[in-house]
Scaffold this active site. Structure first.
Site, PDB file in Angstrom:
ATOM      1  N   ARG A   3      -7.619 -20.640  -0.883  1.00  0.00           N
ATOM      2  CA  ARG A   3      -6.653 -20.492  -0.550  1.00  0.00           C
ATOM      3  C   ARG A   3      -5.230 -21.579   0.242  1.00  0.00           C
ATOM      4  NH1 ARG A   3      -4.567 -22.282   4.810  1.00  0.00           N
ATOM      5  NH2 ARG A   3      -4.142 -19.866   5.622  1.00  0.00           N
TER       6      ARG A   3
ATOM      7  N   ARG B  28       8.481   3.674  -4.321  1.00  0.00           N
ATOM      8  CA  ARG B  28       8.292   2.501  -3.535  1.00  0.00           C
ATOM      9  C   ARG B  28       7.659   1.659  -3.321  1.00  0.00           C
ATOM     10  NH1 ARG B  28       7.630   5.147   2.370  1.00  0.00           N
ATOM     11  NH2 ARG B  28       5.406   5.644   2.089  1.00  0.00           N
TER      12      ARG B  28
ATOM     13  N   LEU C 273      10.672   1.199   7.306  1.00  0.00           N
ATOM     14  CA  LEU C 273      10.841   2.199   6.091  1.00  0.00           C
ATOM     15  C   LEU C 273      11.117   2.999   5.780  1.00  0.00           C
ATOM     16  CD1 LEU C 273       8.489   1.065   3.198  1.00  0.00           C
ATOM     17  CD2 LEU C 273       7.008   3.313   5.279  1.00  0.00           C
TER      18      LEU C 273
ATOM     19  N   GLU D 266      12.704   3.172  14.101  1.00  0.00           N
ATOM     20  CA  GLU D 266      10.859   3.907  13.446  1.00  0.00           C
ATOM     21  C   GLU D 266      10.213   3.357  14.890  1.00  0.00           C
ATOM     22  OE1 GLU D 266       9.452   2.423   9.929  1.00  0.00           O
ATOM     23  OE2 GLU D 266       9.855   0.736  10.265  1.00  0.00           O
TER      24      GLU D 266
ATOM     25  N   TYR E 233       0.222  -0.971  -0.135  1.00  0.00           N
ATOM     26  CA  TYR E 233      -0.062  -0.409  -0.074  1.00  0.00           C
ATOM     27  C   TYR E 233       0.436   1.502  -0.172  1.00  0.00           C
ATOM     28  CZ  TYR E 233       0.928   0.849   5.026  1.00  0.00           C
ATOM     29  OH  TYR E 233       1.650   1.704   6.036  1.00  0.00           O
TER      30      TYR E 233
ATOM     31  N   LYS F 270       6.970  -1.823   1.950  1.00  0.00           N
ATOM     32  CA  LYS F 270       5.476  -1.321   2.682  1.00  0.00           C
ATOM     33  C   LYS F 270       4.222  -2.035   1.922  1.00  0.00           C
ATOM     34  CE  LYS F 270       3.195   3.168   3.131  1.00  0.00           C
ATOM     35  NZ  LYS F 270       3.298   3.170   4.623  1.00  0.00           N
TER      36      LYS F 270
ATOM     37  N   HIS G 211      -1.178 -21.517   0.075  1.00  0.00           N
ATOM     38  CA  HIS G 211       0.781 -20.734   0.293  1.00  0.00           C
ATOM     39  C   HIS G 211       1.448 -20.215  -0.457  1.00  0.00           C
ATOM     40  CE1 HIS G 211      -0.831 -21.729   4.349  1.00  0.00           C
ATOM     41  NE2 HIS G 211       0.111 -21.060   5.222  1.00  0.00           N
TER      42      HIS G 211
HETATM   43  N1  PDD Z   1       3.666   4.952   7.498  1.00  0.00           N
HETATM   44  N2  PDD Z   1       7.379   4.082   9.566  1.00  0.00           N
HETATM   45  C1  PDD Z   1       6.529   3.240   8.917  1.00  0.00           C
HETATM   46  C2  PDD Z   1       6.044   1.766  10.009  1.00  0.00           C
HETATM   47  C3  PDD Z   1       5.530   3.687   8.093  1.00  0.00           C
HETATM   48  O1  PDD Z   1       3.953   2.933   8.831  1.00  0.00           O
HETATM   49  C4  PDD Z   1       5.226   4.987   7.853  1.00  0.00           C
HETATM   50  C5  PDD Z   1       3.828   5.902   7.195  1.00  0.00           C
HETATM   51  C6  PDD Z   1       6.627   5.885   7.761  1.00  0.00           C
HETATM   52  C7  PDD Z   1       6.467   6.881   7.280  1.00  0.00           C
HETATM   53  O2  PDD Z   1       6.521   7.171   5.452  1.00  0.00           O
HETATM   54  P1  PDD Z   1       5.715   8.062   4.328  1.00  0.00           P
HETATM   55  O3  PDD Z   1       6.737   8.854   5.062  1.00  0.00           O
HETATM   56  O4  PDD Z   1       6.127   7.482   3.519  1.00  0.00           O
HETATM   57  O5  PDD Z   1       5.118   8.203   5.392  1.00  0.00           O
HETATM   58  C8  PDD Z   1       7.487   5.008   8.555  1.00  0.00           C
HETATM   59  C9  PDD Z   1       1.243   5.244   6.368  1.00  0.00           C
HETATM   60  C10 PDD Z   1       1.577   7.044   6.408  1.00  0.00           C
HETATM   61  C11 PDD Z   1       0.227   4.370   6.950  1.00  0.00           C
HETATM   62  O6  PDD Z   1       0.635   3.190   7.456  1.00  0.00           O
HETATM   63  O7  PDD Z   1      -0.483   5.105   7.657  1.00  0.00           O
END
Ligand code: PDD
Length: 286
Positions: A100, A52, A207, A182, A33, A149, A102
């Site tokens: 379903r 990304r 991320l 993070e 996403y 992501k 894997h």
């Molecule tokens: N989250 N780290 C994680 C684990 C995240 O889920 C996000 C963003 C970021 C920051 O990434 P960016 O600057 O590209 O938004 C870092 C989004 C906003 C979410 O899951 O809603």
């Protein structure tokens, strides 16, 4: 006005939008996403988000659902149909629906693409930034590829909920080595006693935030020194400032960590300056 979602080629009422119960993301979190900020009608840093997305897809061997020009069109259409001027657009791509099992479904299984948009009040965001948020630290129990992501966000959701129950807005995740990686949905930053920005390097344990990249650009233009290195919880407690970054909260000052005041317990000038410059084209080097 009812919300509109894009689902596999159709614009449908949000409340009536649906995906198969055999969807691979529903069964296996097999999907990726992006969340892109809509700022004054513009998809902010769209390039970085689409790059990304392509990287996440390649890492998981997921087929892109459509070409980039078509995807950009759909994103704009969803923003327009929901009349979002300030807010966010969410897009999710999954490996499609299949019985379903894997291993991957047949190669001709079409991916599922969903796009939604929602408004966000920029004034409320700024008001929050001028108060600052509280954070708690928790063990980072995620898998070893949070650089992708994916919608596999259960550890993140559990951490966020624990933060909320502790009266905090975010959880900072701490690896077994004692270093902060993070936030549960953001990147983590501190400002040290010499005014330098410190944030975890964009390796496979975080991320690589698009907002993070933008902050690095602004810091370069403003001649703020940056050190991309891991920092500990003890360093966080002793920091002059702390903040988080992400597409939904931009640059959000952190004023308390685990109940301890950071700096003088108020949003710091570096964080507020970065936030203030965030959408300013003069601070963009790219
Ligand atoms: N989250 N780290 C994680 C684990 C995240 O889920 C996000 C963003 C970021 C920051 O990434 P960016 O600057 O590209 O938004 C870092 C989004 C906003 C979410 O899951 O809603």
């Amino acid at each position: 006005m009812s919300r509109v979602a894009y689902v596999n080629g159709r614009y449908v009422r949000h409340a009536e939008a649906g995906i198969s119960i055999d969807d691979r993301a529903f069964l296996f979190s097999d999907g990726i996403y992006e969340v892109i900020e809509v700022f004054d009608g513009v998809l902010f840093d769209e390039r970085g988000h689409l790059d990304r997305l392509a990287r996440s897809a390649a890492e998981l061997r997921l087929k892109p659902p459509m070409g980039e020009a078509a995807l950009k069109f759909v994103l704009r259409e969803v923003v327009a149909r929901n009349r979002v001027r300030f807010g966010h657009v969410y897009l999710q791509v999954t490996r499609g629906a299949a019985r379903r099992e894997h291993y991957f479904p047949a190669a001709d299984t079409p991916p599922n693409l969903v796009v939604t948009a929602r408004p966000h009040d920029p004034v409320a965001g700024d008001a929050k930034a001028h108060k600052g948020i509280a954070v708690i630290t928790l063990p980072d129990i995620r898998w070893k590829r949070p650089d992708i992501k994916t919608v596999s966000l259960l550890p993140n959701a559990l951490a966020k909920q624990q933060a909320k129950e502790a009266g905090a807005a975010e959880a900072w995740l701490v690896g077994a080595d004692g270093f902060v990686t993070e936030g549960a949905s953001s990147n983590a930053w501190i400002v040290d006693g010499e005014g330098r920005l410190i944030t975890h390097p964009a390796d496979s344990s975080i991320l690589s935030g698009i907002t993070r990249a933008r902050i690095l650009e602004i810091a370069a233009v403003k001649a703020i020194r940056v050190i991309e290195r891991a920092f500990t919880v003890a360093e966080t407690y002793a920091a002059r400032e702390a903040f988080i970054s992400g597409a939904t909260m931009l640059v959000m000052p952190v004023v308390r960590v685990d109940g301890r005041a950071i700096g003088d317990g108020a949003p710091g000038p570096v964080a507020l300056a970065l936030r203030g410059a965030f959408h300013d084209p003069m601070t963009s080097v790219g």
